[in-house]
Design a protein around this motif. Structure first.
Motif, PDB file in Angstrom:
ATOM      1  N   VAL A 103      -2.185   0.141  -2.143  1.00 12.21           N
ATOM      2  CA  VAL A 103      -0.949  -0.412  -1.592  1.00 12.21           C
ATOM      3  C   VAL A 103      -0.815  -1.887  -1.955  1.00 12.21           C
ATOM      4  N   THR A 104      -1.893  -2.636  -1.839  1.00  8.09           N
ATOM      5  CA  THR A 104      -1.864  -4.064  -2.150  1.00  8.09           C
ATOM      6  C   THR A 104      -1.569  -4.313  -3.628  1.00  8.09           C
ATOM      7  N   ASP A 105      -2.241  -3.560  -4.506  1.00  4.22           N
ATOM      8  CA  ASP A 105      -2.058  -3.740  -5.951  1.00  4.22           C
ATOM      9  C   ASP A 105      -0.775  -3.101  -6.468  1.00  4.22           C
ATOM     10  N   ARG A 106      -0.156  -2.261  -5.641  1.00  8.06           N
ATOM     11  CA  ARG A 106       1.045  -1.513  -6.038  1.00  8.06           C
ATOM     12  C   ARG A 106       0.798  -0.748  -7.331  1.00  8.06           C
ATOM     13  N   GLN A 107      -0.348  -0.079  -7.388  1.00  5.01           N
ATOM     14  CA  GLN A 107      -0.753   0.649  -8.589  1.00  5.01           C
ATOM     15  C   GLN A 107      -1.479   1.918  -8.176  1.00  5.01           C
ATOM     16  N   HIS A 108      -1.129   3.047  -8.771  1.00  4.46           N
ATOM     17  CA  HIS A 108      -1.792   4.302  -8.444  1.00  4.46           C
ATOM     18  C   HIS A 108      -3.258   4.246  -8.876  1.00  4.46           C
ATOM     19  N   ALA A 109      -4.064   5.142  -8.332  1.00  4.20           N
ATOM     20  CA  ALA A 109      -5.479   5.209  -8.681  1.00  4.20           C
ATOM     21  C   ALA A 109      -5.926   6.660  -8.637  1.00  4.20           C
ATOM     22  N   LYS A 110      -7.017   6.920  -9.313  1.00  9.87           N
ATOM     23  CA  LYS A 110      -7.589   8.261  -9.317  1.00  9.87           C
ATOM     24  C   LYS A 110      -8.802   8.265  -8.408  1.00  9.87           C
ATOM     25  N   ILE A 111      -8.717   9.069  -7.342  1.00  9.67           N
ATOM     26  CA  ILE A 111      -9.787   9.142  -6.353  1.00  9.67           C
ATOM     27  C   ILE A 111     -10.314  10.571  -6.333  1.00  9.67           C
ATOM     28  N   ASN A 112     -11.591  10.737  -6.590  1.00 10.31           N
ATOM     29  CA  ASN A 112     -12.243  12.051  -6.604  1.00 10.31           C
ATOM     30  C   ASN A 112     -11.495  13.062  -7.476  1.00 10.31           C
ATOM     31  N   GLY A 113     -10.995  12.613  -8.611  1.00  9.29           N
ATOM     32  CA  GLY A 113     -10.328  13.498  -9.547  1.00  9.29           C
ATOM     33  C   GLY A 113      -8.855  13.741  -9.268  1.00  9.29           C
ATOM     34  N   VAL A 114      -8.302  13.125  -8.216  1.00 11.64           N
ATOM     35  CA  VAL A 114      -6.899  13.317  -7.855  1.00 11.64           C
ATOM     36  C   VAL A 114      -6.177  11.974  -7.966  1.00 11.64           C
ATOM     37  N   ILE A 115      -5.036  11.969  -8.646  1.00 14.10           N
ATOM     38  CA  ILE A 115      -4.262  10.740  -8.774  1.00 14.10           C
ATOM     39  C   ILE A 115      -3.460  10.531  -7.496  1.00 14.10           C
ATOM     40  N   VAL A 116      -3.647   9.365  -6.882  1.00 11.94           N
ATOM     41  CA  VAL A 116      -2.969   9.022  -5.633  1.00 11.94           C
ATOM     42  C   VAL A 116      -1.929   7.959  -5.937  1.00 11.94           C
ATOM     43  N   ASP A 117      -0.678   8.261  -5.623  1.00 14.57           N
ATOM     44  CA  ASP A 117       0.408   7.313  -5.896  1.00 14.57           C
ATOM     45  C   ASP A 117       0.562   6.314  -4.753  1.00 14.57           C
ATOM     46  N   LEU A 118       1.390   5.330  -4.974  1.00 16.82           N
ATOM     47  CA  LEU A 118       1.595   4.251  -4.004  1.00 16.82           C
ATOM     48  C   LEU A 118       2.162   4.769  -2.695  1.00 16.82           C
ATOM     49  N   TRP A 119       3.155   5.658  -2.750  1.00 16.01           N
ATOM     50  CA  TRP A 119       3.784   6.156  -1.530  1.00 16.01           C
ATOM     51  C   TRP A 119       2.797   6.935  -0.674  1.00 16.01           C
ATOM     52  N   SER A 120       2.026   7.829  -1.286  1.00 20.20           N
ATOM     53  CA  SER A 120       1.050   8.623  -0.537  1.00 20.20           C
ATOM     54  C   SER A 120      -0.003   7.730   0.102  1.00 20.20           C
ATOM     55  N   ALA A 121      -0.459   6.724  -0.639  1.00 21.62           N
ATOM     56  CA  ALA A 121      -1.455   5.805  -0.093  1.00 21.62           C
ATOM     57  C   ALA A 121      -0.885   5.010   1.078  1.00 21.62           C
ATOM     58  N   SER A 122       0.355   4.538   0.945  1.00 22.02           N
ATOM     59  CA  SER A 122       0.939   3.739   2.031  1.00 22.02           C
ATOM     60  C   SER A 122       1.181   4.585   3.272  1.00 22.02           C
ATOM     61  N   VAL A 123       1.595   5.825   3.096  1.00 22.65           N
ATOM     62  CA  VAL A 123       1.793   6.710   4.248  1.00 22.65           C
ATOM     63  C   VAL A 123       0.463   7.007   4.923  1.00 22.65           C
ATOM     64  N   ALA A 124      -0.582   7.273   4.138  1.00 26.48           N
ATOM     65  CA  ALA A 124      -1.898   7.556   4.712  1.00 26.48           C
ATOM     66  C   ALA A 124      -2.416   6.361   5.507  1.00 26.48           C
ATOM     67  N   VAL A 125      -2.243   5.166   4.972  1.00 30.03           N
ATOM     68  CA  VAL A 125      -2.685   3.962   5.685  1.00 30.03           C
ATOM     69  C   VAL A 125      -1.864   3.760   6.954  1.00 30.03           C
ATOM     70  N   LEU A 126      -0.560   3.978   6.872  1.00 36.28           N
ATOM     71  CA  LEU A 126       0.319   3.823   8.029  1.00 36.28           C
ATOM     72  C   LEU A 126      -0.085   4.766   9.159  1.00 36.28           C
ATOM     73  N   ILE A 127      -0.291   6.032   8.837  1.00 33.49           N
ATOM     74  CA  ILE A 127      -0.697   7.015   9.857  1.00 33.49           C
ATOM     75  C   ILE A 127      -2.097   6.699  10.365  1.00 33.49           C
ATOM     76  N   TRP A 128      -2.999   6.327   9.471  1.00 29.84           N
ATOM     77  CA  TRP A 128      -4.375   6.000   9.863  1.00 29.84           C
ATOM     78  C   TRP A 128      -4.398   4.875  10.896  1.00 29.84           C
ATOM     79  N   ASP A 129      -3.589   3.861  10.683  1.00 31.00           N
ATOM     80  CA  ASP A 129      -3.567   2.715  11.596  1.00 31.00           C
ATOM     81  C   ASP A 129      -3.049   3.087  12.977  1.00 31.00           C
ATOM     82  N   LYS A 130      -2.249   4.135  13.084  1.00 36.74           N
ATOM     83  CA  LYS A 130      -1.677   4.546  14.364  1.00 36.74           C
ATOM     84  C   LYS A 130      -2.566   5.524  15.136  1.00 36.74           C
ATOM     85  N   LEU A 131      -3.596   6.064  14.504  1.00 33.25           N
ATOM     86  CA  LEU A 131      -4.426   7.085  15.142  1.00 33.25           C
ATOM     87  C   LEU A 131      -5.504   6.494  16.048  1.00 33.25           C
ATOM     88  N   ARG A 132      -5.898   7.300  17.031  1.00 32.86           N
ATOM     89  CA  ARG A 132      -7.038   6.935  17.873  1.00 32.86           C
ATOM     90  C   ARG A 132      -8.323   7.198  17.095  1.00 32.86           C
TER      91      ARG A 132
END
Length: 133
Positions: free
Chosen positions: A71-100
């Motif tokens: 999200v900070t670099d605004r650049q996709h990355a490949k994690i464990n063989g799967v390409i993760v785009d900026l939108w998916s990463a930002s949504v995951a971080v957003l939901i993660w921050d709201k969870l208990r």
């Protein structure tokens, strides 16, 4: 019906090698990741051949730090063989921050791509129910 990605150098065939005459439906030039696209097309793309940017075993909390870096670099990355785009990463971080904490620990028992997909699913559910009000 399976969708195929057009080969960048040969418009008469798909990336996976299927001739154009046999293809009933093409993806656009820059296709979104959808479940009904030919998996061979995705594995043949140049992005699929590049090495992983990060590898995180199940239960590794540093996965969230990698998603924050995407999200900070605004650049996709490949994690464990799967390409993760900026939108998916930002949504995951957003939901993660709201969870208990207990819900975070449950998510950490999933592989990296499943964790991201679960967060996206929660986000979509919240977005669709919020728009109906």
């Amino acid at each position: 019906m399976s969708w195929h990605i057009r080969h960048p150098r040969d418009t008469r065939q798909s990336v996976c090698g299927l001739p154009a005459a046999d293809v009933r439906r093409w993806e656009p030039e820059h296709p979104p990741r959808v479940d009904y696209t030919c998996e061979d097309c995705y594995t043949q793309l140049p992005e699929a051949a590049r090495p992983d940017d990060a590898t995180h075993p199940i239960g590794d909390a540093t996965l969230i730090d990698t998603l924050r870096r995407i999200v900070t670099d605004r650049q996709h990355a490949k994690i464990n063989g799967v390409i993760v785009d900026l939108w998916s990463a930002s949504v995951a971080v957003l939901i993660w921050d709201k969870l208990r904490d207990d819900k975070r620990q449950l998510l950490l028992t999933l592989p990296a791509h499943e964790l991201i997909l679960r967060c996206v699913k929660v986000y979509i559910r919240l977005a669709t129910t919020g728009s109906n009000r």
